[in-house]
Design an enzyme around this catalytic site. Structure first.
Site, PDB file in Angstrom:
ATOM      1  N   GLY A  65       0.810  -1.213   0.000  1.00 35.14           N
ATOM      2  CA  GLY A  65       0.000   0.000   0.000  1.00 35.14           C
ATOM      3  C   GLY A  65       0.840   1.258   0.000  1.00 35.14           C
ATOM      4  CB  ALA A  66       4.308   1.769  -0.839  1.00 30.45           C
ATOM      5  CG  ASN A  67      -0.928   3.607  -4.042  1.00 28.16           C
ATOM      6  OD1 ASN A  67      -1.075   2.595  -3.351  1.00 28.16           O
ATOM      7  ND2 ASN A  67      -1.949   4.399  -4.379  1.00 28.16           N
ATOM      8  CB  THR A  68      -1.846   6.908  -1.318  1.00 30.86           C
ATOM      9  OG1 THR A  68      -2.434   8.138  -0.870  1.00 30.86           O
ATOM     10  CG2 THR A  68      -2.602   5.767  -0.670  1.00 30.86           C
ATOM     11  N   GLY A  69      -0.462   7.991   1.210  1.00 26.51           N
ATOM     12  CA  GLY A  69      -0.569   8.058   2.661  1.00 26.51           C
ATOM     13  C   GLY A  69       0.641   7.561   3.420  1.00 26.51           C
ATOM     14  CB  SER A  95      -5.675   0.944  13.819  1.00 24.70           C
ATOM     15  OG  SER A  95      -6.623   1.935  14.173  1.00 24.70           O
ATOM     16  N   GLY A  98       1.942   4.557   3.719  1.00 29.71           N
ATOM     17  CA  GLY A  98       2.840   3.683   2.978  1.00 29.71           C
ATOM     18  C   GLY A  98       3.784   4.460   2.090  1.00 29.71           C
ATOM     19  CE1 TYR A 127      -9.113  -0.265  10.016  1.00 32.92           C
ATOM     20  CE2 TYR A 127      -9.520   0.742  12.160  1.00 32.92           C
ATOM     21  CZ  TYR A 127      -8.708   0.574  11.048  1.00 32.92           C
ATOM     22  OH  TYR A 127      -7.504   1.214  10.971  1.00 32.92           O
TER      23      TYR A 127
END
Length: 304
Positions: free
Chosen positions: A20-24, A144, A26, A170
């Site tokens: 998940g490294a394309n945003t935020g 989280s 990550g 969640y």
């Protein structure tokens, strides 16, 4: 002393896989590791977005397709990584979904449990033998504060087929992330090379909240400058868990501010439920059955 990005040691010669490294979070995690000299693989569902993210980073950065909602994709990604990288120093299980409407993964798992826990469980198991020979290697899984909210492992209805609450689902997935980390660390202890560590970002201003109920989303949006921190700060607990030489297996890092909402990364504790050994081991067994993935470290090795 406050731990900041200046404390990140040089990562030359190390290989880091970040999901998940394309945003935020990550993106910020991967960017800083690459800047410190690591060879970073962005493991992402959308490779076009991954390549756009890689173009914004300095250093040795590549992109690998990974859809955690599909075990076939997880297996394909692991096979590709095995072919391209004979060793891995850091596996950072960062990707996740939050408060999604009721839906399932391609394998029929509840979306949050399937993505946040089972997908990463399978990926870790398929790659772990690439980390085990590497001294100082780490598996870092992002949990989280939501693991404390209405959270339990519902073995009688893991996939929420009888009833569904997006907040509880969640919480279950994030609690599972911690239980996975703690059980994995016990199994790794005898090997002496690889450790498992967990982290959480506090409340960070990222797109993860987009699926939250309006009653949650609106206040977070309005109060973001006060109650959240930017992704650059939210990524610091993960980066500390991944790179600080003083980190030990089985530890959990989060912000040092009030309620662990924001601040500099420090060693924190998780909920009492997360330390339940019996539930951890049962969850592990169920996760192996659901994914079909067996780890190259077992309970006997962990207890030796």
């Amino acid at each position: 002393m406050k731990w900041t990005e200046q404390q990140i040691p040089r990562q030359d010669g190390r290989v880091a896989v970040v999901t998940g490294a394309n945003t935020g979070l990550g993106f910020e995690t991967a960017r800083r590791l690459a800047e410190r000299g690591a060879s970073v693989v962005l493991a992402v569902r959308d490779t076009a977005k991954g390549k756009a993210a890689a173009a914004r980073m300095n250093g040795d950065v590549s992109v690998r397709e990974l859809d955690l909602t599909s075990l076939d994709s997880v297996r394909a990604a692991a096979a590709g990584l095995r072919a391209s990288h004979p060793r891995i120093d850091l596996l950072i299980n960062n990707a996740g979904v939050m408060y999604t409407p009721k839906q399932t993964t391609r394998d029929g798992f509840e979306m949050q449990f399937g993505t946040n826990h089972l997908g990463h469980f399978a990926l870790t198991g398929l790659l772990l033998d690439l980390l085990l020979p590497v001294p100082g290697s780490r598996v870092v899984t992002v949990s989280s504060t939501g693991h404390r909210i209405r959270a339990a492992i519902h073995f009688d209805d893991l996939q929420w087929e009888r009833s569904y609450g997006r907040v509880s689902a969640y919480g279950q997935s994030k609690l599972a992330n911690l239980m996975f980390t703690y059980e994995l660390q016990r199994r790794l202890a005898a090997h002496g090379t690889t450790v498992a560590v967990a982290a959480h970002p506090g409340i960070s201003n990222t797109e993860l909240v987009r699926n939250a109920p309006a009653a949650v989303r609106r206040p977070v949006t309005w109060l973001a400058p006060v109650i959240t921190q930017p992704a650059t700060a939210g990524a610091l607990p993960t980066l500390r868990a991944a790179t600080d030489p003083s980190v030990l297996g089985g530890q959990y890092y989060g912000p040092d501010g009030l309620g662990e909402v924001r601040g500099y990364p420090k060693l924190v504790t998780s909920s009492p439920e997360s330390y339940d050994l019996t539930v951890q081991q049962r969850l592990w067994a169920v996760s192996e059955d659901l994914t079909g993935v067996r780890f190259p470290v077992g309970r006997a090795a962990a207890a030796a």
